[in-house]
Design an enzyme around this catalytic site. Structure first.
Site, PDB file in Angstrom:
ATOM      1  N   ASP A   1      48.059  37.703  37.958  1.00 41.25           N
ATOM      2  CA  ASP A   1      46.750  38.718  38.576  1.00 41.25           C
ATOM      3  C   ASP A   1      46.205  37.818  38.685  1.00 41.25           C
ATOM      4  OD1 ASP A   1      45.302  41.522  40.034  1.00 41.25           O
ATOM      5  OD2 ASP A   1      44.394  41.050  37.584  1.00 41.25           O
TER       6      ASP A   1
ATOM      7  N   GLU B   1      41.823  38.553  39.671  1.00 42.96           N
ATOM      8  CA  GLU B   1      41.132  39.253  39.201  1.00 42.96           C
ATOM      9  C   GLU B   1      41.327  40.304  38.445  1.00 42.96           C
ATOM     10  OE1 GLU B   1      38.609  41.626  42.508  1.00 42.96           O
ATOM     11  OE2 GLU B   1      40.306  40.827  43.533  1.00 42.96           O
TER      12      GLU B   1
END
Length: 199
Positions: free
Chosen positions: A7, A9
């Site tokens: 991922d 953020e």
């Protein structure tokens, strides 16, 4: 053959919407996928708030230009890429990501698109595919890769659970409590060591 799926953020860079919430002084924009599991609902809410305040892409991009990767993120990514291929799978948007990718050394990124009108307002968004993180991981598996996945939010859980190995990184106490079977780490060195063990 292994492929690491990360991922963006909360794992490598700060949450863009939180940074913009602070820069714009609009607390309602602080909500992220850690708070709201339904991404479609979350994005429609964000677009509504932007419209109410007369804010568009330009203002968000000005905030993004000032965002730096999390401390140690680029070094972690560089070490990880020495071990094999890494793909960042994010629910962010191409219009947000470019300056952040430059600061991370241009890793491969798969994300989505915002729909911007002639006034520069965010009017909609286009997801790359349905359940983009899970769908991408399954597609990579279908061409012979064992995926290793890591993320911090509700929208990362499906790709983590579908992978050969999956890890939570700097997630919430609630997610840790709800998914005690997924190893959770707070530092890049811990996460790197866990990935090395699988590779």
């Amino acid at each position: 053959m292994h492929l690491v799926c990360l991922d963006l953020e909360g794992v490598l860079v700060p949450e863009i919407w939180i940074a913009f919430s602070e820069a714009s002084g609009i607390p309602e924009l602080k909500l992220t996928t850690r708070d709201e599991p339904d991404y479609d609902k979350l994005m429609k809410y964000r677009i509504k708030i932007l419209k109410e305040h007369g804010l568009g892409l330009k203002e968000i991009q000005e905030t993004i230009e000032k965002i730096e990767p999390l401390e140690g993120a680029k070094e972690f990514l560089d070490e990880l890429r020495k071990l094999g291929q890494v793909i960042i799978i994010s629910d962010t948007f191409t219009q947000f990501a470019a300056p952040l990718m430059a600061k991370l050394g241009y890793p491969t990124l798969m994300c989505n698109e915002l729909v911007i009108n002639e006034k520069g307002e965010v009017v909609d968004f286009k997801m790359r595919c349905e359940q983009s993180k899970l769908t991408t991981v399954k597609a990579l598996q279908s061409i012979g890769y064992d995926t290793i996945a890591s993320g911090d939010s509700f929208n990362d859980l499906a790709m983590i659970q579908a992978s050969k190995a999956g890890f939570l990184f700097r997630t919430t106490e609630q997610i840790k409590k709800d998914y005690p079977d997924i190893p959770a780490f707070e530092t890049y060195s811990e996460l790197l060591d866990a990935i090395k063990e699988v590779i």
